[in-house]
Design an enzyme around this catalytic site. Structure first.
Site, short mmCIF file in Angstrom:
data_model
loop_
_atom_site.label_atom_id
_atom_site.label_comp_id
_atom_site.label_asym_id
_atom_site.label_seq_id
_atom_site.Cartn_x
_atom_site.Cartn_y
_atom_site.Cartn_z
N THR A 195 0.86 -1.19 0.00
CA THR A 195 0.00 0.00 0.00
C THR A 195 0.88 1.23 0.00
OG1 THR A 195 0.03 0.42 2.40
CG2 THR A 195 -1.58 -1.18 1.56
N ASP A 196 0.31 2.37 -0.33
CA ASP A 196 1.01 3.61 -0.05
C ASP A 196 0.88 3.87 1.46
OD1 ASP A 196 2.51 5.86 -0.19
OD2 ASP A 196 1.37 6.81 -1.78
#
Ligand code: BGC
Ligand code: BGC
Length: 745
Positions: A264-265
């Site tokens: 994920t960011d």
């Protein structure tokens, strides 16, 4: 380690140990002692999971990585090494020009080389994965992260993304060579299209546009073999990427066959709650897991909820195993089971950090990415002899001697190694030929909402009124005595990059005032523009004799500026993004769709697709840039006007260097699909060829056109070409209209 062994390892892990592999924490959390335990508490992750986390980010440095890895492994039951990831975006200690500048080189091979050099420095510093390249297409200069993109064109972005992945990962496949690092393509998907250019804002577009224009660059990165993909913060058709099963599973995994790790960011799983698609961390974790996200960057969502979700049957333990296996495979590919310290070597750091070859590459990249926007009466190049023989340069402006002008993501760069313009000019000119003054500050309070807070944090302060007046006057006095005033102006570092959205695309502070006043007293004015994005330059264009866009040019920026100013090199860059006349034109890009009422730019009737107060065209178009040589493009010729599906036709143009100087032309192939089942862009770049021409030399540049170059997502969203008319041109920039016609049958 062989695949069966990895499988055995996976089978021997407890639930907590498995979940740990999917959790990434910031470095300080791992080393937390005493008061730093607070950070750990904020994350809310149990001691047991922390002991078993699979990866960390932005811990770099051979000694530090060795220490952290050693301490981690000592406490680890299965001795699965920790994976070290970092934001190594456009250089490590040696900093290259920002990616938007690199996009102006039209030279993917150069990007590959500098990513390989970056990888060499990073691997010595123990980094194993880089969160680069950012393959996001950009069309709105208000967005601060234009800095990290290679530009507005899908074709070039794809070529650059692939080249960067190959450069970072060079040598990775050679078993245990300790060379190359894994590359993570980001931010999947369409992060570069936030509404209004405001970071983290909604992205919403048709699937056709997404597939046609935004996805190809990520796909090129996947096809080049990137080991990792990062989700984006934004929504795609109403669903945040991080919980978007269609995007992560259907498109990325099933259609494209991506087998690597999805991360994920930063904290993006928890953000599903703020987005309003998950009611709590548990639901957020479920959505991300269902979408096929493997690693949770810096939240407690996976750590604290996966076990319960599995126990309750909300998610299948097989999904967990699959995700963990992907992480283990990456560790294995990197050779970490054999050598958990992989490449981290303090002696090697000394050899490769800022190595002469890397500095030379940084200088080359900076020269090739500078774009000459104006050069009235051929002010540039300046004659070195003149300035060694008594003529004077006044170097003025906040970027004249500025080591911070590296752009926001050069977080591992060595600022002390930066060569400023002042420094480089002093190396070549006698002291009496060079005078230097700052003239003004980069920013004033009205330009940046949080400036006071930034000053408080950094211990800096604004100039008082007397100092402002004195510095301005000193600069003007120097300008008046000079033969040429070289003004180093631009955007502040903090105005660009992540969270650096702007509504005004001006040069901030008193800098325009400085330019106006210098114009009045100096004989000649050359502006060096430092920035992270396209700015509105209408007035700067009027006020300067020469205007050289240098972006944030990196460690060797000063030397590269001198190379170009004095003509030992030509400025070779061509714009990677259109430069607007007004911020109200945003988003602005050359490959726009045709409309039902196209405007010819002349007819004084309002009922066309046009503005009533501004031209539609950019001030400087995509692909534009001047040179010191001068070339003319002849008419475009086709060897046939009919293209068969299996065949090819050749389009060519004769380019003549009409000047007495050798130089490089960047010939660009643009094609327009005249009629389609859906509306098509007015032109699209389909090929680029850089060609060197001696003084007076003529060369023919040719491109082959084949059916696959004409495909697009038609009415039924199938990627295929449609028979019919096409127009084509080969031009020095995107402003020329495709002129010659052929038919696909
Ligand atoms: C950025 C990413 C970056 C990540 C890790 C995020 O805020 O959007 O580009 O890789 O942080 O530092
Ligand atoms: C306008 C319509 C109008 C029509 C007939 C068009 O140009 O867009 O709103 O009804 O002319 O006058």
């Amino acid at each position: 380690m062989r695949e069966e062994k990895l499988q055995e390892l996976l089978n021997s892990l407890s639930m907590t140990e498995k979940i740990g592999q999917l959790v990434q924490v910031p470095g300080p959390v791992l080393e937390a002692q005493g008061q730093e335990l607070g950070i750990r508490d904020d994350l809310g992750i149990s001691e047991e999971i922390i002991r078993n986390v699979g990866s960390t980010l932005n811990v770099v440095g051979a000694d530090q990585i060795r220490r952290v890895q050693k301490a981690y492994l000592e406490k680890s039951r299965h001795k699965i090494p920790l994976l070290f990831m970092a934001d190594i975006i456009y250089g490590f200690r040696t900093v290259f020009p920002i990616p938007l500048a690199l996009g102006c080189t039209f030279d993917p091979k150069l990007l590959k080389e500098l990513c390989a050099a970056t990888s060499e420095e990073s691997v010595a510093a123990g980094a194993q994965v880089t969160f680069s390249p950012m393959a996001d297409l950009v069309r709105d200069a208000r967005w601060g992260r234009c800095l990290e993109s290679t530009g507005e064109d899908p074709y070039m972005n794809g070529r650059y993304a692939a080249a960067m992945v190959e450069g970072f990962q060079e040598g990775l496949q050679e078993e245990r060579a300790g060379k190359g690092m894994a590359s993570c393509v980001k931010h999947f998907a369409a992060y570069g299209a936030p509404e209004g250019g405001r970071d983290y804002n909604t992205v919403d577009m048709s699937e056709r546009r997404l597939r046609q224009e935004y996805l190809p660059s990520y796909k090129a990165g996947v096809e080049a073999g990137c080991e990792m993909i990062m989700t984006s913060f934004n929504t795609v058709d109403g669903i945040p990427s991080t919980g978007n099963k269609w995007l992560m599973d259907d498109v990325l995994r099933k259609e494209w066959g991506f087998e690597g790790v999805v991360i994920t960011d930063y904290a993006a799983i928890a953000e599903l709650i703020a987005h309003g698609v998950a009611q709590d961390a548990k639901e957020a974790a479920r959505l991300a897991m269902e979408a096929g996200v493997d690693i949770d960057m810096c939240t407690g969502c996976y750590a604290n909820n996966l076990e319960a979700l599995i126990r309750e049957g909300a998610i299948d333990e097989a999904w967990l195993d699959r995700a963990v296996m992907r992480v283990l495979r990456l560790k294995n590919k990197l050779g970490l089971f054999e050598d958990p310290f992989r490449g981290a070597d303090a002696a090697r750091e000394k050899e490769v950090f800022l190595a002469p070859g890397h500095r030379a590459l940084a200088r080359e990249a900076a020269v090739k990415s500078m774009v000459l926007l104006e050069n009235k009466e051929e002010l540039l190049p300046l004659s070195g002899e003149d300035f060694r023989g008594g003529k004077k340069i006044a170097l003025i402006g906040p970027f004249a001697d500025n080591r911070d002008a590296l752009g926001m993501w050069a977080i591992h760069g060595d600022k002390s190694a930066v060569v400023t313009v002042k420094q480089a000019l002093s190396e070549m000119l006698a002291p009496e030929s060079l005078a230097c003054a700052e003239g003004c500050e980069t920013l004033l309070e009205e330009d940046y909402t949080d400036l006071t807070a930034v000053y408080a944090q950094t211990g800096k302060s604004a100039w008082n009124p007397e100092k402002r007046k004195e510095e301005m006057e000193r600069a003007l006095a120097l300008a008046a005595e000079s033969d040429v005033a070289v003004l180093a102006l631009g955007e502040s570092e903090i105005q660009g990059g992540e969270g650096g959205s702007r509504t005004k695309l001006t040069i901030p502070g008193d800098q325009m005032d400085l330019l106006r006043r210098v114009r009045k007293c100096a004989k000649k004015v050359a502006v060096l523009l430092f920035c992270a994005r396209p700015l509105v330059l209408d007035e700067v264009k009027e006020l300067s004799d020469a205007l050289l866009l240098v972006w944030y040019p990196g460690t060797e920026g000063g030397h590269a500026v001198c190379d170009v100013l004095f003509g030992s090199r030509e400025p070779e860059g061509r714009l990677s993004m259109s430069f607007p006349r007004s911020v109200g034109q945003m988003p602005l890009y050359y490959n726009a769709f045709s409309t039902g009422r196209p405007y010819d730019g002349r007819t004084p009737i309002r009922f066309f697709s046009r503005y009533t107060d501004c031209a539609n065209t950019p001030l400087y178009p995509y692909g534009y840039g001047l040179s010191y040589h001068r070339a003319a493009y002849g008419p475009v010729r086709l060897d046939s006007r009919t293209l068969n599906r299996e065949g090819e036709i050749t389009v060519s143009v004769e380019i003549t260097n009409e000047s007495g100087r050798a130089g490089v032309e960047t010939a660009q192939l643009y094609i327009r699909d005249v009629t389609g089942s859906v509306v098509r862009p007015v032109k699209e770049l389909k090929g680029v060829c850089k060609v060197f021409l001696e003084a007076g030399e003529k060369k023919t540049v040719s491109f082959r056109i084949t059916e696959d170059m004409l495909r697009f997502y038609g009415k039924e969203l199938r990627y295929e070409s449609e028979p019919g008319k096409f127009r084509v041109t080969i031009a020095p920039d995107s402003s020329r209209e495709p002129e010659e016609e052929f038919v696909l049958v």
